[in-house]
Design a protein around this motif. Structure first.
Motif, mmCIF file in Angstrom:
data_model
loop_
_atom_site.group_PDB
_atom_site.id
_atom_site.type_symbol
_atom_site.label_atom_id
_atom_site.label_comp_id
_atom_site.label_asym_id
_atom_site.label_seq_id
_atom_site.Cartn_x
_atom_site.Cartn_y
_atom_site.Cartn_z
ATOM 1 N N GLU A 339 0.814 -0.865 0.016
ATOM 2 C CA GLU A 339 0.001 0.052 0.323
ATOM 3 C C GLU A 339 1.556 1.413 0.245
ATOM 4 O OE1 GLU A 339 -3.740 -2.149 2.432
ATOM 5 O OE2 GLU A 339 -1.829 -0.474 3.516
ATOM 6 N N ILE A 340 2.071 1.455 0.056
ATOM 7 C CA ILE A 340 2.828 2.522 1.154
ATOM 8 C C ILE A 340 4.794 2.140 0.072
ATOM 9 C CG2 ILE A 340 4.384 4.098 2.706
ATOM 10 C CD1 ILE A 340 2.573 3.176 3.855
ATOM 11 N N LYS A 347 4.453 12.788 0.770
ATOM 12 C CA LYS A 347 3.159 12.127 1.098
ATOM 13 C C LYS A 347 2.972 11.577 3.086
ATOM 14 C CE LYS A 347 -1.074 9.783 -0.908
ATOM 15 N NZ LYS A 347 -1.451 8.822 -2.104
ATOM 16 N N LYS A 351 1.770 14.062 6.420
ATOM 17 C CA LYS A 351 1.076 12.849 7.157
ATOM 18 C C LYS A 351 0.939 12.837 8.629
ATOM 19 C CE LYS A 351 -2.584 10.157 6.438
ATOM 20 N NZ LYS A 351 -3.900 9.384 5.783
ATOM 21 N N SER B 265 -6.937 1.796 5.333
ATOM 22 C CA SER B 265 -5.091 1.640 4.988
ATOM 23 C C SER B 265 -4.703 2.914 5.632
ATOM 24 C CB SER B 265 -5.169 1.015 2.884
ATOM 25 O OG SER B 265 -4.947 2.108 3.091
ATOM 26 N N TYR B 266 -3.477 2.696 5.219
ATOM 27 C CA TYR B 266 -2.582 3.407 5.938
ATOM 28 C C TYR B 266 -3.282 5.199 5.475
ATOM 29 C CZ TYR B 266 1.190 6.858 7.608
ATOM 30 O OH TYR B 266 2.003 8.070 7.878
ATOM 31 N N PHE B 267 -3.082 5.071 3.957
ATOM 32 C CA PHE B 267 -3.128 6.250 3.728
ATOM 33 C C PHE B 267 -4.948 6.779 3.559
ATOM 34 C CE2 PHE B 267 0.528 6.055 1.216
ATOM 35 C CZ PHE B 267 1.508 6.687 1.978
ATOM 36 N N GLU B 268 -5.649 6.018 3.847
ATOM 37 C CA GLU B 268 -7.172 5.882 3.762
ATOM 38 C C GLU B 268 -7.443 6.327 4.847
ATOM 39 O OE1 GLU B 268 -8.837 2.294 1.085
ATOM 40 O OE2 GLU B 268 -9.555 1.660 2.883
ATOM 41 N N THR B 269 -7.291 6.530 6.034
ATOM 42 C CA THR B 269 -7.420 6.701 7.323
ATOM 43 C C THR B 269 -6.834 8.514 7.790
ATOM 44 O OG1 THR B 269 -6.766 4.571 8.555
ATOM 45 C CG2 THR B 269 -7.112 5.840 9.869
#
Lengths: 443, 443
Positions: A339-340, A347, A351, B265-269
């Motif tokens: 996912e990363i 980014k 965050k 997922s990390y970015f969705e949170t």
């Protein structure tokens, strides 16, 4: 069935009863039952397993039990078992056995299978090639459904999975047809009409972690593996993909706790190996922690003047370490799940920066207030609160940058988890703390 | 296909070209492509997807994209999509949507399917019932292979998996037959002759973690789920089991780093949710670390007399924490994989004790030698070495006992990982350290 019941039946030579029981037991359960047996009984019991099930039971045993049985087998028995085993199970077996046993097994295998096994044994550990099997059903695009079904009936029994069939042309993969497609289609349709041409595949050298990700993303039952010439050489089946996902997670979790991963389970790993897997990281981390100690001695005058400063060291170190490991852990897991990636670094940093501001301010307020109430010391509250905010920001940034850097440099990001981050953040937090204290208290 | 190419084709109204491209793309990839679209283009693009694929694409989208599309759908479109979706995907969708949207969807579903969905929605989260689907192929034991194949051809297309068929008698599961069995068997054999009666199953209320363990242990493609009356109500398919295994590992890894697990997922949170998931643990741990600080102040006289003592605090705390998390992490993972249970507690403690002796003595020797060489202070070397050995033993014992206790008390053992263990071990190590120092230095 319990071991003692089984043993009593064996002692009473009730072979017929044992055979009927083994007949209805699952192969995995038989394997775990037999694993409790001593050498002599083991071979005796194994010979009572129905022939159709024996290879599957054998494949599900631990290496120790397998070795034990191989020693007891006659050449004929060994040959029969190995012939009935699936290719990938045979390769798994050979990878973990001592050389002399491997030679004995290979000499009992027919030359064609031996050649395939030698190729599979050559793929690097943890590559797609090393977990694939070469047994799959291939079809021609001109076949009708009826012809394809007849072909599967003929060859299918020896294949590990027949639920995804591969349409090949000059060894190139041109399409896939599922058994479901075949079973619900009319008999005279051709494979060409049925096959899907959007194919998900990997190459033999690809990492098994990627294989696991593809299975999970595309809900696959099997994944074709191509060689460097783009020719199809095998498939990975979903049961092996599931094992990969479990093993990769276990490996990451071990590394994240500064333990070198072991392929064996907790109890299977001897005490000395456990100690060996842990001591190297502990020594490295202990040495690094010494650095923090040396820094502290530099500020001896500070805590000689304000002794209460020492008592906040554990809280600052722990909070910094916890903040850092929270970030690093989430990033490491995100990398493992695909996912990363490194491209997301800015980014992610932005965050984590925003998160650290929120978290840092709350922690600082809570602690500042507590100190004001407990010690009625405004300067001390200011020192601790400012140190906390800066430490949290530092910790979260270090925590998210290091795993991504490790990935970029082809290290396993999991080594950048809690223990290493904690040690690095410790040093930072002590430096931040005493510098802030020096300024506020004019030391 | 890249988003910009797609957008250009869309702007140029090249619908035919877009349709041909979508036709050969995998549903999962279409879903991730469309996730980058704005609301208006999204619905327009979605309508170009071949009808046979639309439901699968929809099922693979994120909740945000799904909500957006549902708003744009007409009632007819919505009905068509939901009708084509598999039962478990529909339930997953409904679980995450706002109530008014759920009502709209349920009113568009036929009463029979709605009844089944309502039952599935009722199962507790993370239970086998909540991840199962009610769509499976059932056979009768008197059927011949030919009749069974004809039955599958008729009903199979609407079932999520047809590769394991279930032989039922008065809703009780009496046997299983795989599609492979059917495909390689003679036409006139009966199901009774083919079926296996050693059946692995779960109950609706069983934990999904157990479902994952069974798939991995028995290499299953599907697992039947029984209700409390032992009647068959559904199956869990291997793709959902794989998701469970990945999600459970992610959840454990998060908790082990003191982060409340997020389903996204990390970015969705969002940043605020990230902060919320982390702050509670940080506050709790900060408070506990304060205890260590308070203990340190009790020994103010000790480090006033021997100031160098302070500089070893970080090393002792870190090493203790690392030793504790090594043990707790391995035990937590072992519990999650079903390899370690509470009954093993004494076996585990004895093993960790032996490991801690080896590890502790090596660390003590390394550090003692370093201190002798650097500070030429024998008493100091003795204090640090003795403190290290005792701390390591304590840390490893606490690290292995707490997760097992948590499991016994029905807490998630993962909360007993690094951060909490570290904080507890910190306090112990400081106490051990200053007590040893007090004795050796006669303070």
């Amino acid at each position: 069935m319990e071991k003692n019941i089984f043993m009593e039946l064996l002692a009473a030579r009730e072979f017929k009863a044992i055979r009927s029981i083994l007949n209805v037991m699952n192969a995995v359960d038989i394997a775990s039952l037999l694993s409790e047996f001593e050498e002599k009984e083991l071979a005796q019991a194994f010979r009572l397993i129905p022939k159709a099930k024996a290879a599957e039971v054998f494949a599900n045993m631990s290496n120790a039990t397998q070795s034990c049985l191989i020693d007891a087998f006659t050449e004929t028995e060994l040959k029969e078992i190995i012939d009935d085993m699936f290719m990938d199970d045979t390769v798994d077996l050979l990878e973990d056995l001592p050389a002399n046993v491997v030679t004995r097994i290979l000499s009992n295998i027919n030359p064609q299978k031996r050649a395939q096994i030698n190729i599979l044994l050559d793929y690097p550990q943890d590559s797609a090639g090393s977990i694939m099997t070469t047994e799959y059903v291939s079809l021609k695009r001109t076949m009708t459904v009826k012809q394809a079904m007849a072909h599967i009936k003929e060859v299918g029994i020896h294949k590990e999975t027949i639920y995804t069939c591969y349409v090949l042309e000059a060894r190139r993969l041109v399409g896939i047809v599922t058994a479901k497609d075949l079973m619900v289609a009319d008999d005279d349709k051709t494979i060409e009409e049925l096959m899907r041409t959007e194919i998900i595949f990997v190459h033999t050298g690809d990492d098994q972690e990627q294989v696991g990700q593809l299975f999970s993303k595309y809900d696959l039952l099997a994944l074709p593996v191509l060689d460097t010439d783009e020719c199809m050489v095998g498939i990975v089946t979903v049961d092996d993909a599931l094992d990969v996902v479990v093993d990769e997670a276990t490996e990451d979790i071990s590394l994240m706790a500064a333990v070198n991963p072991s392929e064996k389970s907790y109890f299977e790993t001897p005490v000395l190996t456990h100690a060996k897997n842990r001591i190297v990281w502990l020594l490295v981390l202990m040495l690094s922690a010494t650095a923090t100690g040396v820094i502290i001695t530099h500020y001896e005058n500070a805590f000689a003047a304000v002794p209460i400063l020492v008592s906040f060291i554990p809280m600052l170190m722990d909070t910094g370490g916890n903040c850092g490991s929270q970030s690093s852990t989430l990033i490491i897991r995100g990398i493992a799940l695909g996912e990363i990636t490194f491209r997301d670094i800015f980014k992610v940093m932005f965050k984590e920066f925003r998160i650290s501001i929120i978290v840092g301010v709350i922690l600082a307020l809570a602690n500042g207030l507590r100190i004001l109430l407990m010690y009625k010391n405004f300067s001390l509250a200011v020192v601790i609160s400012i140190s906390l905010v800066i430490t949290v920001i530092f910790a979260k940034l270090i925590g998210c940058i290091l795993p991504l850097l490790a990935k970029k440099l082809h290290f396993d990001p999991a080594i950048m988890a809690s223990p290493l981050i904690t040690t690095i953040v410790d040093t930072c937090s002590i430096l931040i703390y005493f510098n802030v204290a020096t300024v506020v208290f004019h030391l």
